[in-house]
Write a protein that holds these residues in place. Structure first.
Motif, PDB file in Angstrom:
ATOM      1  N   GLU A   1      -7.900  11.573  19.602  1.00  0.00           N
ATOM      2  CA  GLU A   1      -8.311  10.901  20.838  1.00  0.00           C
ATOM      3  C   GLU A   1      -9.632  10.158  20.636  1.00  0.00           C
ATOM      4  O   GLU A   1      -9.793   9.001  21.058  1.00  0.00           O
ATOM      5  N   PHE A   2     -10.562  10.828  19.965  1.00  0.00           N
ATOM      6  CA  PHE A   2     -11.869  10.204  19.695  1.00  0.00           C
ATOM      7  C   PHE A   2     -11.686   8.883  18.959  1.00  0.00           C
ATOM      8  O   PHE A   2     -12.267   7.856  19.323  1.00  0.00           O
ATOM      9  N   HIS A   3     -10.848   8.898  17.926  1.00  0.00           N
ATOM     10  CA  HIS A   3     -10.691   7.680  17.114  1.00  0.00           C
ATOM     11  C   HIS A   3      -9.871   6.616  17.844  1.00  0.00           C
ATOM     12  O   HIS A   3     -10.139   5.425  17.692  1.00  0.00           O
ATOM     13  N   LEU A   4      -8.902   7.044  18.651  1.00  0.00           N
ATOM     14  CA  LEU A   4      -8.169   6.055  19.451  1.00  0.00           C
ATOM     15  C   LEU A   4      -9.113   5.369  20.430  1.00  0.00           C
ATOM     16  O   LEU A   4      -9.058   4.150  20.619  1.00  0.00           O
ATOM     17  N   ARG A   5      -9.991   6.143  21.038  1.00  0.00           N
ATOM     18  CA  ARG A   5     -10.944   5.569  21.989  1.00  0.00           C
ATOM     19  C   ARG A   5     -11.826   4.539  21.276  1.00  0.00           C
ATOM     20  O   ARG A   5     -12.046   3.435  21.767  1.00  0.00           O
ATOM     21  N   HIS A   6     -12.309   4.888  20.086  1.00  0.00           N
ATOM     22  CA  HIS A   6     -13.160   3.947  19.357  1.00  0.00           C
ATOM     23  C   HIS A   6     -12.379   2.748  18.833  1.00  0.00           C
ATOM     24  O   HIS A   6     -12.977   1.715  18.513  1.00  0.00           O
ATOM     25  N   ALA A   7     -11.070   2.900  18.738  1.00  0.00           N
ATOM     26  CA  ALA A   7     -10.254   1.753  18.323  1.00  0.00           C
ATOM     27  C   ALA A   7      -9.861   0.907  19.529  1.00  0.00           C
ATOM     28  O   ALA A   7      -9.101  -0.054  19.392  1.00  0.00           O
ATOM     29  N   GLY A   8     -10.339   1.271  20.715  1.00  0.00           N
ATOM     30  CA  GLY A   8     -10.152   0.419  21.877  1.00  0.00           C
ATOM     31  C   GLY A   8      -9.067   0.859  22.845  1.00  0.00           C
ATOM     32  O   GLY A   8      -8.816   0.169  23.827  1.00  0.00           O
ATOM     33  N   VAL A   9      -8.425   1.985  22.601  1.00  0.00           N
ATOM     34  CA  VAL A   9      -7.404   2.469  23.537  1.00  0.00           C
ATOM     35  C   VAL A   9      -8.097   2.926  24.824  1.00  0.00           C
ATOM     36  O   VAL A   9      -9.108   3.628  24.781  1.00  0.00           O
TER      37      VAL A   9
ATOM     38  N   TYR B   1     -16.215  12.313  14.173  1.00  0.00           N
ATOM     39  CA  TYR B   1     -15.923  13.123  15.364  1.00  0.00           C
ATOM     40  C   TYR B   1     -16.771  14.398  15.346  1.00  0.00           C
ATOM     41  O   TYR B   1     -17.482  14.697  16.302  1.00  0.00           O
ATOM     42  N   HIS B   2     -16.713  15.141  14.272  1.00  0.00           N
ATOM     43  CA  HIS B   2     -17.543  16.338  14.103  1.00  0.00           C
ATOM     44  C   HIS B   2     -18.774  15.881  13.324  1.00  0.00           C
ATOM     45  O   HIS B   2     -18.752  15.815  12.099  1.00  0.00           O
TER      46      HIS B   2
END
Lengths: 425, 425
Positions: free
Chosen positions: A100-108, B405-406
């Motif tokens: 989720e963290f990385h999806l958010r940073h990818a603009g989702v 993330y971490h």
């Protein structure tokens, strides 16, 4: 046998620390302590039964205490500080939200993530599905991470269970771990009002039913186990009115109070914290000057959580602003799987200096004495003074001013918990 | 004895890694590699004489290589990545500047700090005063810190000596450490034009005399030892014209070129880097879109150094902007005692995600392949491919998406340098 071994003038120590370059007591009123951090050059410390017995210059140690039966620790020329007091964390949960963290940073978008079943409710699902043993094992590993980075007291919130059985399990995990030796001290907080549970979201009247459940069943059930009651008072979580109902009831049951306040907008939480005399109001990104004045007048600690800003790529709250308005500040990690996966208070201190306008001295005070005050424990922890718990850290450097300057690494060589050397496993 | 032990169809390995959850090769063209990071689930790797011999799914390992004489490492289910390539550091110096750092954050002006003799010249004084043995011991400890945090190649600049003898000593330190086993690979860069030395500041004509010294004495003397020549092209340091003179001469002597460009203002350094075909232009906080276009067209790597922004409480350069204009990006620590005391590339990656608009994938590529390219070493390091050096890291978690993330901790469980397990001392 030494005739003076039990002399009342030289109380016997069972533990003593020598070879310290700078003993950073955080107690500037102590004799020989210099500056706002109360630094004693070549200081030493003696303890008995896990409590600090004596603090002073090493040259005076043997005259002050009887070391005949003492375990000795030689610091090898490093700086020593009180252990960090992390007064705001959520360390009991299952699952993680890296994706989720990385999806958010990818603009989702947040909406899309929610549609995918991500966000806080995914942690609630995983936590509910986990057994007590699983939750305990996960939490234990995290507590060791805190200790490795120099934290000796960790507040922990429930709030990923959100039903009686799951909240009970999370508190039980904290209770069991609190009895395990070799871990930081745990201060449990009940945060049943963290978010509305999924099964209470279908009907608008469900909100009130869930608040009633918190007030009528959970609060009385957990009164002996959780020291604090906290509410996430924010748009999308709980309103000021709901928070007031919960916290007023909590107060009558003997809980001390905390509030997640003004993180994402002007929630009114800070004002409520002052009105109710909460111990701390946490986040405060959007607190107005008038609200800060109310917090100061009510003696509420303002707890700042820069790990959230780091994780959410959001502006950092200003520590300087709180200080300028006279609010007592605590710094904490907000360790949690959604918005701050960081157990290292040294980085939190560095962020406060880098991004929040705080000096190192202010940040270190906020991370020790400030945290203690945010837990109503200023007489127990947060500084190196006789009578307090022997919780401290040895840095791997002779000067505490390496903190914030040498950043992104772990400068803690050893953590001492109640006079016992913590051993990473 | 196995009859096929020396079969040409199954080349013998002397080292093999198994039990990997996700082998992040950074080589998406490899068979079975998925996504832009080229992840092989349950991947394995075999090496010989410090070089990668084979990479692929673990199920195919024994058919592909002869493991009869191989040392085996079992990863225990963790994720594996190429070691970080830190392409911009200043790790050879004496002294530290913690006090200056904290004075600056307490509001003391740059001018006042300079008046007190602080700043870069204090590091020059300490470095000149240090013996080669002292410098080597300090640098060795720092290199171990890099390795502990997963960095397997470290570029190192001179530039705190600023006279022939002291610059020679700093290069000698790097040369000696490069021959010590168990340390990251060292790539030396000559940065005689780091700042004007104190003894050349009295008379305005001294500037030219120092530039002449760099060009006529230092550059020829160090041509065999330093792979790159770098210039700090910035107001207060060296002008575009001075940088051009130095770098053109360096190029004729066989140095590859780097530039500290557009960190503090529109210095023109980025344009010069493109004009001269430098390998990298570093910092770029103030590069214009037109300058980025020139860098892209000239194939110059843009190296971003967020540790400086962290230390100086300055805005972060935008990684997204470089990517959008097609510039190849490297991320590095800029480890140095004045503006970035951080050897942990994991935090640099996290800062890129938190504050520079980069995704984790972009940041990891920039911290491995990007760094390799910024050192003209893309055929040697930066990805896990046959023929490249066996430099890699085992995380203490099964998924590389724990990175960023971490944050604020060290997720590297083991670092492998040329097929040898690095042991922290």
């Amino acid at each position: 046998m030494r005739p003076d071994a039990s002399s009342p003038h030289r109380p016997p120590a069972d533990w003593a620390l020598t070879g310290v370059s700078r003993l950073v007591t955080m107690a500037p009123h102590l004799p020989g302590a210099v500056g706002t951090l109360g630094v004693i050059a070549h200081g030493a410390l003696a303890a008995r039964a896990g409590r600090i017995l004596w603090v002073g210059p090493e040259a005076a140690l043997t005259e002050a205490v009887d070391l005949a039966g003492a375990t000795r620790l030689e610091a090898g020329g490093c700086a020593v500080l009180p252990g960090f007091v992390d007064s705001h964390t959520h360390f009991v949960f299952a699952g993680d939200r890296a994706e989720e963290f990385h999806l958010r940073h990818a603009g989702v978008s947040y909406e899309e993530l929610a549609r995918q079943g991500r966000g806080i409710l995914s942690t609630v699902r995983a936590t509910r599905a986990a057994s007590e043993e699983e939750l305990r094992a996960l939490a234990r590993v995290r507590l060791r991470g805190f200790a490795t980075h120099g934290t000796t007291t960790v507040e922990g919130k429930t709030g990923y269970g959100l039903d009686v059985a799951s909240e009970t399990r999370c508190l039980a995990v904290m209770g069991e771990l609190a009895r395990e030796p070799g871990l930081p001290t745990i201060i449990p907080t009940f945060l049943g009002a963290h978010t509305l549970p999924p099964e209470y979201r279908a009907d608008p009247r469900d909100r009130e039913r869930y608040v009633d459940l918190v007030i009528e069943e959970m609060l009385p059930a957990f009164a002996g186990q959780a020291r604090f009651c906290d509410v996430f008072c924010e748009r999308g979580a709980f309103t000021v009115e709901e928070a007031r109902r919960i916290l007023e009831r909590a107060r009558t049951l003997g809980y001390a109070l905390k509030l997640h306040a003004n993180q994402l907008g002007p929630s009114g939480g800070a004002r409520l914290a002052a009105e109710l005399g909460a111990t701390s109001a946490d986040h405060l990104d959007f607190a107005t000057d008038a609200e800060l004045d109310l917090l100061r007048e009510a003696g509420v600690v303002g707890t700042l959580l820069p790990g959230c800003s780091f994780t959410l790529s959001a502006p950092y709250p200003s520590g300087r602003r709180l200080r300028d308005r006279g609010v007592r500040v605590a710094l904490a990690t907000d360790f949690n799987p959604g918005t701050s996966y960081c157990e290292n208070m040294q980085l939190i201190v560095a962020l406060a200096v880098s991004a929040m306008g705080m000096t190192l001295e202010e940040a270190l005070i906020a991370a020790t004495r400030g945290g203690a005050r945010a837990l109503d424990l200023e007489r127990e922890i947060g500084s190196l003074e006789p009578g307090k718990r022997c919780d401290l850290v040895l840095l791997d450097t002779p000067d505490e001013r390496a903190l914030a300057y040498h950043f992104g690494v772990n400068l803690v060589a050893r953590t001492i918990l109640g006079g016992q050397v913590y051993t990473a496993l």
